[in-house]
Structures are given as structure tokens and as C-alpha cells.
Design a protein around this motif. Structure first.
Motif, short mmCIF file in Angstrom:
data_model
loop_
_atom_site.label_atom_id
_atom_site.label_comp_id
_atom_site.label_asym_id
_atom_site.label_seq_id
_atom_site.Cartn_x
_atom_site.Cartn_y
_atom_site.Cartn_z
N GLU A 77 -15.16 -2.88 5.67
CA GLU A 77 -16.05 -1.75 5.39
C GLU A 77 -15.89 -0.66 6.44
OE1 GLU A 77 -19.98 -3.63 3.30
OE2 GLU A 77 -19.57 -4.27 5.36
N VAL A 78 -15.80 -1.07 7.69
CA VAL A 78 -15.62 -0.11 8.78
C VAL A 78 -14.28 0.61 8.63
CG1 VAL A 78 -15.34 0.11 11.29
CG2 VAL A 78 -17.11 -1.39 10.35
N ALA A 79 -13.23 -0.14 8.31
CA ALA A 79 -11.91 0.46 8.14
C ALA A 79 -11.90 1.47 6.99
CB ALA A 79 -10.87 -0.62 7.91
N LYS A 80 -12.49 1.10 5.86
CA LYS A 80 -12.52 2.01 4.71
C LYS A 80 -13.32 3.28 5.02
CE LYS A 80 -11.08 1.42 1.07
NZ LYS A 80 -9.82 1.93 0.53
N ARG A 81 -14.47 3.12 5.67
CA ARG A 81 -15.31 4.29 6.00
C ARG A 81 -14.63 5.23 6.97
NH1 ARG A 81 -20.90 1.01 6.59
NH2 ARG A 81 -21.30 0.83 4.36
N ASN A 82 -13.74 4.70 7.76
CA ASN A 82 -13.06 5.52 8.77
C ASN A 82 -11.64 5.90 8.38
OD1 ASN A 82 -14.86 5.79 11.34
ND2 ASN A 82 -15.21 3.72 10.55
N GLY A 83 -11.25 5.63 7.15
CA GLY A 83 -9.95 6.05 6.64
C GLY A 83 -8.76 5.40 7.32
N ILE A 84 -8.92 4.14 7.74
CA ILE A 84 -7.81 3.44 8.38
C ILE A 84 -6.73 3.20 7.32
CG2 ILE A 84 -7.09 1.33 9.57
CD1 ILE A 84 -9.02 3.09 11.21
N PRO A 85 -5.53 3.72 7.55
CA PRO A 85 -4.47 3.55 6.56
C PRO A 85 -4.05 2.09 6.43
CG PRO A 85 -3.72 4.94 8.41
CD PRO A 85 -5.12 4.50 8.70
N GLY A 86 -3.73 1.70 5.20
CA GLY A 86 -3.22 0.37 4.95
C GLY A 86 -4.25 -0.64 4.51
N ILE A 87 -5.52 -0.32 4.59
CA ILE A 87 -6.57 -1.23 4.11
C ILE A 87 -6.92 -0.79 2.69
CG2 ILE A 87 -8.91 -2.13 4.45
CD1 ILE A 87 -6.96 -3.07 6.59
N VAL A 88 -6.41 -1.53 1.71
CA VAL A 88 -6.59 -1.17 0.30
C VAL A 88 -7.91 -1.71 -0.23
CG1 VAL A 88 -5.57 -1.33 -2.01
CG2 VAL A 88 -4.08 -1.15 0.02
N ALA A 89 -8.19 -2.97 0.03
CA ALA A 89 -9.46 -3.61 -0.35
C ALA A 89 -9.74 -3.52 -1.85
CB ALA A 89 -10.61 -3.05 0.47
N GLU A 90 -8.79 -3.96 -2.65
CA GLU A 90 -8.91 -3.88 -4.10
C GLU A 90 -10.14 -4.60 -4.64
OE1 GLU A 90 -5.20 -5.26 -5.73
OE2 GLU A 90 -4.21 -3.36 -5.30
N CYS A 91 -10.53 -5.72 -4.04
CA CYS A 91 -11.67 -6.48 -4.58
C CYS A 91 -13.00 -6.05 -3.98
CB CYS A 91 -11.45 -7.98 -4.38
SG CYS A 91 -11.69 -8.56 -2.68
N GLY A 92 -12.97 -5.09 -3.07
CA GLY A 92 -14.21 -4.57 -2.50
C GLY A 92 -14.91 -5.49 -1.53
N GLY A 93 -14.21 -6.50 -1.05
CA GLY A 93 -14.80 -7.38 -0.04
C GLY A 93 -15.26 -8.72 -0.56
N ALA A 94 -14.81 -9.10 -1.76
CA ALA A 94 -15.24 -10.35 -2.37
C ALA A 94 -14.34 -11.54 -2.01
CB ALA A 94 -15.28 -10.20 -3.89
N CYS A 95 -13.39 -11.35 -1.12
CA CYS A 95 -12.44 -12.40 -0.74
C CYS A 95 -11.68 -12.90 -1.96
CB CYS A 95 -13.14 -13.54 0.00
SG CYS A 95 -12.00 -14.64 0.89
N ALA A 96 -11.31 -11.96 -2.84
CA ALA A 96 -10.61 -12.30 -4.08
C ALA A 96 -9.23 -11.66 -4.15
CB ALA A 96 -11.45 -11.86 -5.28
N CYS A 97 -8.76 -11.11 -3.04
CA CYS A 97 -7.41 -10.55 -2.97
C CYS A 97 -6.97 -10.61 -1.51
CB CYS A 97 -7.37 -9.11 -3.49
SG CYS A 97 -8.15 -7.87 -2.44
N ALA A 98 -5.83 -10.08 -1.22
CA ALA A 98 -5.36 -10.08 0.17
C ALA A 98 -4.98 -8.67 0.61
CB ALA A 98 -4.16 -11.02 0.31
N THR A 99 -5.64 -7.67 0.04
CA THR A 99 -5.27 -6.28 0.33
C THR A 99 -6.06 -5.66 1.47
OG1 THR A 99 -6.74 -5.44 -1.40
CG2 THR A 99 -4.44 -5.91 -2.03
N CYS A 100 -6.75 -6.49 2.24
CA CYS A 100 -7.41 -6.02 3.47
C CYS A 100 -6.93 -6.87 4.65
CB CYS A 100 -8.92 -6.03 3.34
SG CYS A 100 -9.66 -7.67 3.26
N HIS A 101 -5.76 -7.44 4.49
CA HIS A 101 -5.15 -8.32 5.48
C HIS A 101 -4.91 -7.58 6.80
CE1 HIS A 101 -1.07 -10.20 6.75
NE2 HIS A 101 -2.04 -10.92 7.28
N VAL A 102 -5.24 -8.22 7.90
CA VAL A 102 -4.97 -7.69 9.24
C VAL A 102 -4.44 -8.81 10.13
CG1 VAL A 102 -6.68 -5.82 9.13
CG2 VAL A 102 -7.35 -8.06 10.03
N HIS A 103 -3.81 -8.40 11.22
CA HIS A 103 -3.39 -9.33 12.27
C HIS A 103 -4.31 -9.10 13.46
CE1 HIS A 103 0.22 -10.48 10.13
NE2 HIS A 103 0.47 -9.20 9.92
#
Length: 93
Positions: free
Chosen positions: A13-39
Motif C-alpha cells: 500500500e505504501v509503495a503504490k501510494r508513493n508511485g514506487i515503480p515495479g509494484i503492480v499489485a494486481e490482486c490488491g493485497g489479497a496474497c493471490a498473485c506475486a506482482t508485489c514481490h520484493v527482495h
């Protein structure tokens, strides 16, 4: 890039609100995809903790999964994570 984050929000949520590139978050935070993956930076692995079994299953779909991989939607911001360093992979799974 550094951003301020309020406790209680997810890292995704913090990344999306701040426009961090690369955080897609297709499922909106439901832990149903891997598009908010970070190291997670090695210095922060213990503070962030291990993924839950469900999160670990979703990480199987992440591009460039490593031992330091987490889904940013599953990391809640707390005062103990002040200064947290994460890296976004080149692409999302």
C-alpha cells in the motif's frame, strides 16, 4: 528512493501510494498473485520475518525468487521496521 510510511499499512500500500515503480499489485493485497514481490535487504530479514505458508506458495510464481523474497502486501509497517530497505525485482511474476 525513500518514503514515509504510517504503521498499520502494508508495504505494498505504501509503495503504490508513493508511485514506487515495479509494484503492480494486481490482486490488491489479497496474497493471490506475486506482482508485489520484493527482495528484503539482508540487514532486515530477521525484523521482517519469514513468509507464511500461503505467501510462500504464491512466491512460487514470482520472477527471480530468492531466499530474501517476500510479497510486499504481506508485510505490515510497524515502528520496528523504521528504515526498512527493500529492492524491487526487474519484473514481476
Amino acid at each position: 528512493m525513500s518514503v514515509a510510511a504510517d504503521s498499520g499499512f502494508s508495504l505494498m500500500e505504501v509503495a503504490k501510494r508513493n508511485g514506487i515503480p515495479g509494484i503492480v499489485a494486481e490482486c490488491g493485497g489479497a496474497c493471490a498473485c506475486a506482482t508485489c514481490h520484493v527482495h528484503i535487504d539482508p540487514a532486515w530479514l530477521e525484523a521482517v520475518g519469514d513468509p507464511t505458508p500461503g505467501e510462500a506458495d504464491m512466491l512460487d510464481f514470482a520472477h527471480d525468487r530468492r531466499p530474501d523474497s517476500r510479497l510486499s502486501c504481506q508485510i505490515r509497517i510497524t515502528p520496528s521496521l523504521d528504515g526498512l530497505i527493500v529492492h524491487v525485482p526487474e519484473r514481476q511474476g
